[in-house]
Scaffold this motif. Structure first.
Motif, PDB file in Angstrom:
ATOM      1  N   ALA A  62      -9.589   5.307   8.211  1.00  0.00           N
ATOM      2  CA  ALA A  62     -10.759   4.413   8.210  1.00  0.00           C
ATOM      3  C   ALA A  62     -11.774   4.819   9.263  1.00  0.00           C
ATOM      4  N   ASP A  63     -11.347   5.521  10.309  1.00  0.00           N
ATOM      5  CA  ASP A  63     -12.239   5.920  11.391  1.00  0.00           C
ATOM      6  C   ASP A  63     -12.788   7.329  11.217  1.00  0.00           C
ATOM      7  N   GLN A  64     -12.471   7.967  10.100  1.00  0.00           N
ATOM      8  CA  GLN A  64     -12.926   9.338   9.882  1.00  0.00           C
ATOM      9  C   GLN A  64     -14.165   9.354   8.978  1.00  0.00           C
ATOM     10  N   ALA A  65     -14.842  10.478   8.978  1.00  0.00           N
ATOM     11  CA  ALA A  65     -16.127  10.589   8.284  1.00  0.00           C
ATOM     12  C   ALA A  65     -16.022  10.301   6.793  1.00  0.00           C
ATOM     13  N   ILE A  66     -14.867  10.642   6.208  1.00  0.00           N
ATOM     14  CA  ILE A  66     -14.742  10.480   4.758  1.00  0.00           C
ATOM     15  C   ILE A  66     -14.742   9.019   4.333  1.00  0.00           C
ATOM     16  N   ALA A  67     -14.510   8.107   5.295  1.00  0.00           N
ATOM     17  CA  ALA A  67     -14.532   6.681   4.968  1.00  0.00           C
ATOM     18  C   ALA A  67     -15.901   6.263   4.430  1.00  0.00           C
ATOM     19  N   SER A  68     -16.946   6.893   4.914  1.00  0.00           N
ATOM     20  CA  SER A  68     -18.288   6.544   4.433  1.00  0.00           C
ATOM     21  C   SER A  68     -18.457   6.942   2.974  1.00  0.00           C
ATOM     22  N   GLU A  69     -17.772   8.007   2.547  1.00  0.00           N
ATOM     23  CA  GLU A  69     -17.847   8.422   1.140  1.00  0.00           C
ATOM     24  C   GLU A  69     -17.122   7.418   0.245  1.00  0.00           C
ATOM     25  N   VAL A  70     -16.026   6.856   0.750  1.00  0.00           N
ATOM     26  CA  VAL A  70     -15.318   5.823  -0.010  1.00  0.00           C
ATOM     27  C   VAL A  70     -16.226   4.613  -0.189  1.00  0.00           C
ATOM     28  N   ARG A  71     -16.858   4.210   0.905  1.00  0.00           N
ATOM     29  CA  ARG A  71     -17.762   3.056   0.857  1.00  0.00           C
ATOM     30  C   ARG A  71     -18.938   3.329  -0.091  1.00  0.00           C
ATOM     31  N   GLU A  72     -19.465   4.534  -0.042  1.00  0.00           N
ATOM     32  CA  GLU A  72     -20.603   4.879  -0.900  1.00  0.00           C
ATOM     33  C   GLU A  72     -20.198   4.867  -2.374  1.00  0.00           C
ATOM     34  N   GLN A  73     -19.003   5.402  -2.684  1.00  0.00           N
ATOM     35  CA  GLN A  73     -18.551   5.420  -4.074  1.00  0.00           C
ATOM     36  C   GLN A  73     -18.322   3.997  -4.594  1.00  0.00           C
ATOM     37  N   ALA A  74     -17.784   3.144  -3.748  1.00  0.00           N
ATOM     38  CA  ALA A  74     -17.540   1.756  -4.157  1.00  0.00           C
ATOM     39  C   ALA A  74     -18.853   1.031  -4.449  1.00  0.00           C
ATOM     40  N   GLY A  75     -19.839   1.272  -3.628  1.00  0.00           N
ATOM     41  CA  GLY A  75     -21.138   0.625  -3.831  1.00  0.00           C
ATOM     42  C   GLY A  75     -21.070  -0.871  -3.629  1.00  0.00           C
ATOM     43  N   ALA A  76     -22.122  -1.553  -4.047  1.00  0.00           N
ATOM     44  CA  ALA A  76     -22.222  -2.999  -3.820  1.00  0.00           C
ATOM     45  C   ALA A  76     -21.259  -3.792  -4.700  1.00  0.00           C
ATOM     46  N   ARG A  77     -20.865  -3.231  -5.845  1.00  0.00           N
ATOM     47  CA  ARG A  77     -20.032  -3.982  -6.788  1.00  0.00           C
ATOM     48  C   ARG A  77     -18.547  -3.677  -6.664  1.00  0.00           C
ATOM     49  N   GLY A  78     -18.196  -2.674  -5.893  1.00  0.00           N
ATOM     50  CA  GLY A  78     -16.797  -2.256  -5.800  1.00  0.00           C
ATOM     51  C   GLY A  78     -16.033  -2.899  -4.660  1.00  0.00           C
ATOM     52  N   VAL A  79     -14.712  -2.788  -4.740  1.00  0.00           N
ATOM     53  CA  VAL A  79     -13.810  -3.233  -3.673  1.00  0.00           C
ATOM     54  C   VAL A  79     -13.225  -1.981  -3.041  1.00  0.00           C
ATOM     55  N   TRP A  80     -13.231  -1.915  -1.715  1.00  0.00           N
ATOM     56  CA  TRP A  80     -12.673  -0.749  -1.051  1.00  0.00           C
ATOM     57  C   TRP A  80     -12.030  -1.174   0.267  1.00  0.00           C
ATOM     58  N   GLY A  81     -11.083  -0.355   0.743  1.00  0.00           N
ATOM     59  CA  GLY A  81     -10.437  -0.687   2.005  1.00  0.00           C
ATOM     60  C   GLY A  81      -9.361   0.316   2.373  1.00  0.00           C
ATOM     61  N   PHE A  82      -8.833   0.154   3.596  1.00  0.00           N
ATOM     62  CA  PHE A  82      -7.804   1.043   4.133  1.00  0.00           C
ATOM     63  C   PHE A  82      -6.590   0.214   4.545  1.00  0.00           C
ATOM     64  N   GLY A  83      -5.409   0.788   4.399  1.00  0.00           N
ATOM     65  CA  GLY A  83      -4.170   0.086   4.730  1.00  0.00           C
ATOM     66  C   GLY A  83      -3.473  -0.420   3.471  1.00  0.00           C
ATOM     67  N   MET A  84      -2.183  -0.751   3.618  1.00  0.00           N
ATOM     68  CA  MET A  84      -1.404  -1.179   2.455  1.00  0.00           C
ATOM     69  C   MET A  84      -1.913  -2.491   1.874  1.00  0.00           C
ATOM     70  N   ASP A  85      -2.485  -3.349   2.697  1.00  0.00           N
ATOM     71  CA  ASP A  85      -3.051  -4.591   2.145  1.00  0.00           C
ATOM     72  C   ASP A  85      -4.158  -4.272   1.150  1.00  0.00           C
ATOM     73  N   ALA A  86      -4.972  -3.269   1.459  1.00  0.00           N
ATOM     74  CA  ALA A  86      -6.057  -2.882   0.554  1.00  0.00           C
ATOM     75  C   ALA A  86      -5.509  -2.303  -0.744  1.00  0.00           C
ATOM     76  N   VAL A  87      -4.428  -1.516  -0.630  1.00  0.00           N
ATOM     77  CA  VAL A  87      -3.795  -0.958  -1.831  1.00  0.00           C
ATOM     78  C   VAL A  87      -3.285  -2.085  -2.722  1.00  0.00           C
ATOM     79  N   VAL A  88      -2.581  -3.038  -2.129  1.00  0.00           N
ATOM     80  CA  VAL A  88      -2.010  -4.140  -2.906  1.00  0.00           C
ATOM     81  C   VAL A  88      -3.109  -5.028  -3.490  1.00  0.00           C
ATOM     82  N   ASP A  89      -4.224  -5.166  -2.782  1.00  0.00           N
ATOM     83  CA  ASP A  89      -5.331  -5.993  -3.291  1.00  0.00           C
ATOM     84  C   ASP A  89      -5.833  -5.509  -4.651  1.00  0.00           C
ATOM     85  N   LEU A  90      -5.735  -4.194  -4.910  1.00  0.00           N
ATOM     86  CA  LEU A  90      -6.230  -3.662  -6.181  1.00  0.00           C
ATOM     87  C   LEU A  90      -5.472  -4.231  -7.378  1.00  0.00           C
ATOM     88  N   VAL A  91      -4.197  -4.584  -7.194  1.00  0.00           N
ATOM     89  CA  VAL A  91      -3.419  -5.066  -8.349  1.00  0.00           C
ATOM     90  C   VAL A  91      -3.898  -6.442  -8.802  1.00  0.00           C
TER      91      VAL A  91
END
Length: 404
Positions: A62-91
């Motif tokens: 989450a603290d690395q540069a690639i995190a901004s690319e994840v946020r950009e791909q998600a955009g305003a309508r997407g859900v994104w996050g780091f950690g197992m809670d974020a993974v489980v949230d997708l289900v």
């Protein structure tokens, strides 16, 4: 259109799931992707399939540069996050119909549990979900099956399909049982290739290296599963899975070595008849059936050519040499929390072997030591995820002290 979340999308099962979706884009759509560390590969998948809901298991990224690319791909309508809670949230995404759980190891249990709690279909490639938490997962699956029948979303005939196995062996048994009465089943035959060391004896395995153990003769799999296949622990885990999935006692589940890997598993019936499921050694076939059920779609691979198959061989599993199979059967037979600690010990021992910090034969020795320690302290009835997580942590610490 079935809308799919793929957990572990850049691993072996995950990438093949994405390929099945690509080939059947008129039937399937990916709405969520999750990985542990391979963020760049996940982003390439997300861009190719226009996926906006993304999660990365490793919080440190989450603290690395690639995190901004994840946020950009998600955009305003997407859900994104780091950690197992974020993974489980997708289900729990409202738009998701099916969750493909291709996470590796015990980490996948929570995702499976929450998938079914959310009323979604679980396409399961994570063995540990049932090995560790089958006593929790199967009642949830039965509840979702009942909900699907009540809502009219279940197939008119056959299983309701809340839990679809992706393992080739369990997918094969599932298909062999379609249209049959479980009262007329006398035995499940789980097939094994025998791994890269088939025919060798214990004395031949003392100096085995990770590179040698990773060379599976017929399947292309991830590192952990490849090592489990070589020790036959993979078959032990599959026996426990089959017990839960098909409500079958352990004395009616047998393992047979079938080196060509053409027969993916078999079901024997009370009248002596046997149904065998044959197919090409390509995991896209069971993945596709788990997603297409109750329909069958055009094959994603070349079909099996019986004129070129040659002979089919069968042999008993050598449990004297490959002791992990019997250790897993013992853990499953005792039940309760013993499979949980057995599985955790195996994960630690395999990781140590891959890191060249432990020996190949030491894998079984480590697993047995942790099993013995837990039995001395007292095996418990499975009651909650929290209980299993605590025992998993205890087993890992105990196993680290037993790596040889």
């Amino acid at each position: 259109m079935k809308r799919i979340v793929v957990l572990g999308s850049t691993g072996s099962i995950g990438t093949q799931t994405v390929d099945v979706v690509r080939q059947h884009s008129d039937e399937l759509e990916i709405v969520g992707l999750a990985v542990n560390t391979r963020v760049g590969d996940m982003l390439a998948q997300a861009r190719a399939h226009n996926v906006r809901n993304l999660a990365v298991g490793d919080e440190r990224l989450a603290d690395q540069a690639i995190a901004s690319e994840v946020r950009e791909q998600a955009g305003a309508r997407g859900v994104w996050g780091f950690g197992m809670d974020a993974v489980v949230d997708l289900v729990r995404l409202p738009e998701a119909d099916v969750v493909v759980n291709a996470l590796v190891g015990a980490a996948g249990l929570r995702a499976s549990y929450e998938t079914l709690r959310a009323g979604k279909v679980l396409a399961l490639a994570n063995k540990e979900s049932l090995v560790v938490g089958g006593d929790l997962i199967m009642p949830l699956a039965a509840r979702v099956d009942a909900q699907r029948r009540a809502a009219g979303t279940a197939p008119a005939v056959g299983p309701a399909g809340a839990l679809m196995p992706i393992d080739s062996e369990h997918g094969a048994i599932y298909q062999c049982l379609l249209g049959e009465s479980e009262r007329e089943v006398s035995r499940l035959w789980v097939t094994a290739s025998g791994g890269p060391f088939r025919g060798r004896k214990r004395a031949d395995l003392g100096g085995i290296t990770p590179a040698q153990a990773l060379k599976h003769p017929t399947w292309n799999m991830g590192a952990k599963i490849s090592i489990d296949s070589s020790t036959l622990m993979n078959k032990g885990l599959e026996v426990i899975e089959a017990h839960h999935l098909f409500n079958m006692p352990y004395d009616k589940i047998s393992v047979v070595v079938q080196p060509q890997s053409a027969i993916h598993s078999m079901v024997e019936f009370t009248d002596g008849s046997v149904k065998a499921h044959l197919g090409t050694t390509d995991m896209r076939i069971p993945i596709q059936f788990a997603l297409s059920y109750p329909q069958r779609w055009e094959a994603p691979v070349e079909p099996l050519d019986f004129t070129k198959l040659g002979s089919l061989e069968f042999a008993p599993a050598d449990t004297d040499t490959f002791r992990c199979l019997e250790l897993a059967r013992h853990a499953g037979g005792v039940g309760g929390t013993l499979p949980c600690v057995m599985n955790a010990a195996n994960e630690v021992a395999v990781a140590a072997f891959l890191a060249e910090q432990g020996s190949y034969l030491g894998i079984a020795e480590c697993v047995e030591a942790v099993i013995d320690a837990h039995e001395r302290e007292g095996v418990q009835k499975v009651e909650s995820l929290e209980q299993l997580q605590a025992l998993d942590a205890w087993a890992r610490e105990t196993a680290r002290k037993s790596v040889r």
